[in-house]
Design an enzyme around this catalytic site. Structure first.
Site, PDB file in Angstrom:
ATOM      1  N   GLU A  60       0.847  -1.205   0.000  1.00  0.00           N
ATOM      2  CA  GLU A  60       0.000   0.000   0.000  1.00  0.00           C
ATOM      3  C   GLU A  60       0.875   1.244   0.000  1.00  0.00           C
ATOM      4  O   GLU A  60       2.028   1.199   0.430  1.00  0.00           O
ATOM      5  CB  GLU A  60      -0.868   0.039   1.270  1.00  0.00           C
ATOM      6  CG  GLU A  60      -1.936  -1.024   1.314  1.00  0.00           C
ATOM      7  CD  GLU A  60      -2.761  -0.963   2.598  1.00  0.00           C
ATOM      8  OE1 GLU A  60      -2.459  -0.134   3.481  1.00  0.00           O
ATOM      9  OE2 GLU A  60      -3.697  -1.755   2.708  1.00  0.00           O
ATOM     10  N   LYS A  91       2.308   4.645   1.488  1.00  0.00           N
ATOM     11  CA  LYS A  91       2.468   5.189   2.840  1.00  0.00           C
ATOM     12  C   LYS A  91       2.309   6.691   2.719  1.00  0.00           C
ATOM     13  O   LYS A  91       3.104   7.358   2.076  1.00  0.00           O
ATOM     14  CB  LYS A  91       3.832   4.837   3.426  1.00  0.00           C
ATOM     15  CG  LYS A  91       3.989   5.316   4.883  1.00  0.00           C
ATOM     16  CD  LYS A  91       5.317   4.881   5.481  1.00  0.00           C
ATOM     17  CE  LYS A  91       5.393   5.034   6.980  1.00  0.00           C
ATOM     18  NZ  LYS A  91       5.163   6.373   7.486  1.00  0.00           N
ATOM     19  N   ARG A 149      -3.367   9.485  16.402  1.00  0.00           N
ATOM     20  CA  ARG A 149      -2.320   8.517  16.704  1.00  0.00           C
ATOM     21  C   ARG A 149      -2.060   8.441  18.200  1.00  0.00           C
ATOM     22  O   ARG A 149      -1.701   7.415  18.724  1.00  0.00           O
ATOM     23  CB  ARG A 149      -1.060   8.987  15.963  1.00  0.00           C
ATOM     24  CG  ARG A 149       0.192   8.249  16.200  1.00  0.00           C
ATOM     25  CD  ARG A 149       0.273   7.085  15.248  1.00  0.00           C
ATOM     26  NE  ARG A 149       1.646   6.638  15.097  1.00  0.00           N
ATOM     27  CZ  ARG A 149       2.305   5.982  16.032  1.00  0.00           C
ATOM     28  NH1 ARG A 149       1.734   5.705  17.173  1.00  0.00           N
ATOM     29  NH2 ARG A 149       3.565   5.615  15.806  1.00  0.00           N
ATOM     30  N   GLU A 197      -5.330   7.091   6.786  1.00  0.00           N
ATOM     31  CA  GLU A 197      -4.461   8.253   6.928  1.00  0.00           C
ATOM     32  C   GLU A 197      -5.164   9.405   6.218  1.00  0.00           C
ATOM     33  O   GLU A 197      -5.616   9.258   5.072  1.00  0.00           O
ATOM     34  CB  GLU A 197      -3.105   7.940   6.271  1.00  0.00           C
ATOM     35  CG  GLU A 197      -2.050   9.002   6.471  1.00  0.00           C
ATOM     36  CD  GLU A 197      -1.140   8.758   7.690  1.00  0.00           C
ATOM     37  OE1 GLU A 197      -1.409   7.842   8.501  1.00  0.00           O
ATOM     38  OE2 GLU A 197      -0.167   9.511   7.829  1.00  0.00           O
ATOM     39  N   ARG A 248       4.478  -3.149  17.233  1.00  0.00           N
ATOM     40  CA  ARG A 248       5.276  -2.976  16.021  1.00  0.00           C
ATOM     41  C   ARG A 248       5.717  -4.359  15.581  1.00  0.00           C
ATOM     42  O   ARG A 248       6.787  -4.821  15.947  1.00  0.00           O
ATOM     43  CB  ARG A 248       6.485  -2.073  16.334  1.00  0.00           C
ATOM     44  CG  ARG A 248       7.122  -1.464  15.110  1.00  0.00           C
ATOM     45  CD  ARG A 248       8.257  -0.534  15.482  1.00  0.00           C
ATOM     46  NE  ARG A 248       7.824   0.750  15.988  1.00  0.00           N
ATOM     47  CZ  ARG A 248       7.331   1.738  15.258  1.00  0.00           C
ATOM     48  NH1 ARG A 248       7.209   1.601  13.963  1.00  0.00           N
ATOM     49  NH2 ARG A 248       6.974   2.880  15.822  1.00  0.00           N
ATOM     50  N   LYS A 287       7.499  -1.110   6.705  1.00  0.00           N
ATOM     51  CA  LYS A 287       7.490   0.170   5.981  1.00  0.00           C
ATOM     52  C   LYS A 287       8.777   0.340   5.178  1.00  0.00           C
ATOM     53  O   LYS A 287       9.835  -0.164   5.558  1.00  0.00           O
ATOM     54  CB  LYS A 287       7.283   1.339   6.944  1.00  0.00           C
ATOM     55  CG  LYS A 287       8.309   1.489   8.036  1.00  0.00           C
ATOM     56  CD  LYS A 287       7.978   2.694   8.912  1.00  0.00           C
ATOM     57  CE  LYS A 287       8.814   2.696  10.168  1.00  0.00           C
ATOM     58  NZ  LYS A 287       8.479   3.776  11.086  1.00  0.00           N
TER      59      LYS A 287
END
Ligand code: ATP
Length: 553
Positions: free
Chosen positions: A229, A231, A252, A282, A398, A404
Site C-alpha cells: 500500500e 504510505k 495517533r 491516513e 510494532r 514500511k
C-alpha cells in the site's frame, strides 16, 4: 516506584481503584476522554486565597519565591488562621467528582464557578493535600509514573506476580484505559481482563510497522504474496461509529479529534455502509484536482477556531486501510485480506473518502516499481502487509505483519527517529539566551524508562530556537525525570518531563559511552526535522528498535 505503588494499590477500596489509577497519572479520566484540567495559575491562586484567607498580593509573592503553585498552596494553608476550621474531611470521591465538574464548566461565569469549586476543595484539604490538588488542577502534577508502571504495580498488587503484566498489557492495547483495567482486575480477576474486547467509542492502540534493510528482506519476513500500500505522510485516524450513529475520530495519540474534521465525519456517515464500525486510515490534504499536498498543509487543520473556514481552505482525503470492528463483531483477529475485503465492500469511494492505493504481488521488482510510483504521487513510501492466515491486527504492536519502506531508506544511509525531549543545554555565542541543544531520548518499553540517544543542535532555525522555551515551559522540572536514564556527562542545564516528541534525521547509529539507549548507542549527525505532536512520549522510537537497526548495519 512499582513496589510503592503496588503496596498502595492493595490498600485501595474496590470502588475507588479506577479513580486512584487515573489520579496516580495526574488525570481524572482516561486521556481519550479529553477531560483535561489545565486551569490558569491566576485562577488557582484565587482559590488558594479564598481557602486560606490570605491576600492575593501576598500569595503572588509567595509564588514568586517558591516557583510552584503546590508549595504555595501548602504554605498558605499551613498559615491558615485557626478561625477558618476545616469543613469536614475530604474524600477521594469528592475530589474526583469536583474535578470532573471543573472540566465540564464552560461559557460565561464558568471561571468564577471553577475557582469556587477548587476553593471548596482546598478548604477541606490538609496542607499537603492542597499541594497535590492545586498541581493537579493546573496539570503540573509530575509523579513521573506512566501507564506501564501503573499496570506493573496492579499486576503485583492484585495477582502477586509481575509476569501477569503481559495479560494486562494485551488488554491495554485494546482498551488503553488504566481505570477500566484496574477495576476489571480487582472485580473480575485476570479472567475478566482477558475478556476485555473492543468497545466502539473507546480507541484501540494502533498497529505499527517494522523496518527492513533491503526490499529483498521483505520476502524473508513475508514469504509468498503480499499487499503493498502507499504510505501517506498525513495523520493517522481511527474512526468509530456507534449504534446510535455517532462518529468519533481518534488521533495517533488516541486523542479525540472529531471537532477538527467535521467534513470527514460527514463523508464517513454517508459513504460507509455499516451500523457500527471502527476503521483506520491516513488523512492527507488535497488540492482541487485531488492531488496530495504536503504534511505542513494538513497541519493547518489542527485548530480549535475557524474550523469551518479551514474545511474549505484545506480540503482533505481519508485513505482507509483497515477495518477493526464491524456491526457488533471485532475484526482484530481476522486476517488482513479478510478485514480489507470487507472494508472494500462497505466503502463507496469518492474524492474525500477512499481506500489506500495497493497492489498484490510476490515480486520485488513490482514492489520497487510501486514504491517509485507512490513517491511520484507525492507520498512517503510504501507499507507492505502480510497476507498470511495469521495476519491479524496487532493492536499497539510494532510487529512483522507490516513493513514500511520510505524514501529516506533509499536516498542515503539515514533514517528518522522520533525522540522525546528530556533536557536542554543553554546556548553559547549566537545562541546565548536560548537553548543551544536538546537532549533527546528513546523509550524503553521493557523498563518503562527513557534512555538518551543524542544531543540535538542541528536543524534548529532561529524561529524554532525562540519558540522552544515557550513550548517546553510546561514540562520543565527541577530535577531529571524519574524515568530518565542518563549518564553524568549528559547532565543537562534544564530538565523536562518526557512529553514532546521530535522527528530527527541521522546519518547513522554509533557506539557511545555518553548515552544510555542500548547500553551506549548514539546518533551521528542528528538533525531536527519536525515536531511529532501526534505522538506521546511513550510512542517515541523504542530503544529496542534502535538496537535492532544497529545490528542490521
Ligand atoms: P513514521 O514516522 O515512519 O511514519 P510511525 O512511528 O509514525 O513511523 P509506523 O508504524 O512506523 O509509524 O509507520 C506507519 C505509519 O504510517 C502509521 O502510523 C500511519 O500513520 C502511516 N501510514 C500511512 N499510510 C499507511 C498505510 N497504508 N497503512 C498503515 N499506515 C500508514
Amino acid at each position: 516506584m512499582r513496589e510503592i505503588l503496588a503496596d498502595f494499590f492493595k490498600s485501595v477500596p474496590t470502588e475507588d481503584i479506577a479513580k486512584v489509577a487515573y489520579l496516580t497519572l495526574g488525570q481524572i479520566a482516561s486521556e481519550y476522554e479529553g477531560e483535561v484540567l489545565g486551569m490558569a495559575e491566576k485562577s488557582v491562586l484565587k482559590a488558594v486565597a479564598m481557602a486560606s484567607g490570605m491576600e492575593l498580593g501576598k500569595l503572588g509573592k509567595m509564588l514568586d519565591e517558591t516557583g510552584d503553585i503546590g508549595l504555595t498552596a501548602e504554605k498558605a494553608l499551613q498559615k491558615k488562621p485557626q478561625t477558618l476550621v476545616p469543613l469536614g474531611t475530604l474524600t477521594l470521591r469528592e475530589v474526583f467528582e469536583k474535578l470532573h465538574k471543573v472540566t465540564s464548566l464552560e461559557g460565561s461565569g464558568s471561571q468564577d464557578a471553577k475557582v469556587t469549586i477548587i476553593a471548596q476543595l482546598l478548604q477541606k484539604a490538609s496542607p499537603s493535600g492542597a499541594k497535590y490538588i492545586t498541581r493537579m488542577v493546573m496539570s503540573t502534577l509530575r509523579m513521573g509514573v506512566g501507564d506501564m508502571t501503573v499496570l506493573d504495580a496492579l499486576a503485583i498488587a492484585y495477582t502477586g506476580e509481575k509476569k501477569n503484566k503481559g495479560i494486562l498489557e494485551a488488554a491495554y492495547n485494546i482498551c488503553p484505559d488504566v481505570g477500566v483495567i484496574a477495576e476489571t482486575l480487582v472485580v473480575e480477576g485476570l479472567k475478566g481482563v482477558e475478556k476485555i474486547d473492543v468497545h466502539v467509542g473507546r480507541p484501540i492502540k494502533m498497529m505499527l510497522a517494522q523496518r527492513v534493510e533491503t526490499l529483498e528482506d521483505v520476502a524473508k519476513k513475508m514469504p509468498g504474496k503480499v499487499t503493498v500500500e502507499g504510505k501517506y505522510d498525513g495523520e493517522r485516524i481511527q474512526a468509530h461509529k456507534d449504534k446510535k450513529g455517532k462518529i468519533t475520530l481518534f488521533s495517533r495519540r488516541l486523542e479525540n479529534i472529531t471537532n477538527q474534521f467535521p467534513d470527514l465525519v460527514g463523508y464517513l456517515e454517508k459513504n460507509v455502509d455499516a451500523k457500527e464500525f471502527v476503521v483506520e486510515g491516513e488523512v492527507i490534504a488535497i488540492d482541487a484536482a485531488g492531488k496530495c499536498l504536503p504534511f505542513q498543509t494538513l497541519m493547518q487543520r489542527k485548530r480549535k477556531h475557524d474550523v469551518a473556514d479551514f474545511v474549505m481552505k484545506v480540503p482533505v482525503q481519508l485513505k482507509l486501510f483497515d477495518l477493526l470492528y464491524y456491526n457488533g463483531k471485532t475484526q482484530l483477529h481476522e486476517a488482513y485480506y479478510t478485514r480489507t475485503g470487507l472494508l472494500e465492500k462497505i466503502v463507496s469511494c469518492g474524492k474525500h473518502l477512499t481506500i489506500a492505493d495497493k497492489i498484490v504481488t510476490d515480486d520485488v521488482e513490482e514492489i520497487h516499481a510501486f514504491f517509485v510510483k507512490m513517491l511520484k504521487s507525492g507520498f512517503e513510501g510504501i507499507i507492505i502487509k502480510s497476507m498470511a492466515e495469521d495476519s491479524e491486527y496487532q493492536a499497539g504492536t510494532r510487529g512483522w505483519n507490516w513493513i514500511k519502506w520510505k524514501k529516506e531508506y533509499v536516498k542515503e544511509m539515514s533514517d528518522t527517529f522520533d525522540l522525546v525531549i528530556v533536557g536542554a543545554f543553554y546556548g553559547r555565542g549566537r545562541r546565548s539566551g536560548v537553548y543551544g541543544a536538546l537532549l533527546c531520548a528513546t523509550y524503553n518499553e521493557k523498563t518503562d524508562t527513557f534512555e538518551t540517544l543524542c544531543k540535538l543542535g542541528t536543524g534548529l532555525t532561529d524561529e524554532l530556537l525562540e519558540e522552544l522555551p515557550t513550548r517546553l515551559a510546561k514540562y520543565k522540572i527541577s530535577h531529571k525525570a524519574a524515568r530518565l536514564q542518563v549518564k553524568r556527562e549528559m547532565e543537562a542545564d534544564v530538565w523536562f518531563e518526557p512529553a514532546i516528541v521530535v522527528e530527527v534525521l541521522a546519518a547513522e547509529i554509533t557506539k557511545s559511552p555518553y548515552h544510555t539507549t542500548g547500553s551506549g548507542l548514539a546518533l551521528r549527525f542528528p538533525r531536527f526535522v519536525k515536531f511529532r505532536d501526534d505522538k506521546k512520549a511513550e510512542q517515541a522510537t523504542t530503544s529496542l528498535e534502535v538496537m535492532e537497526m544497529m545490528k542490521r548495519k
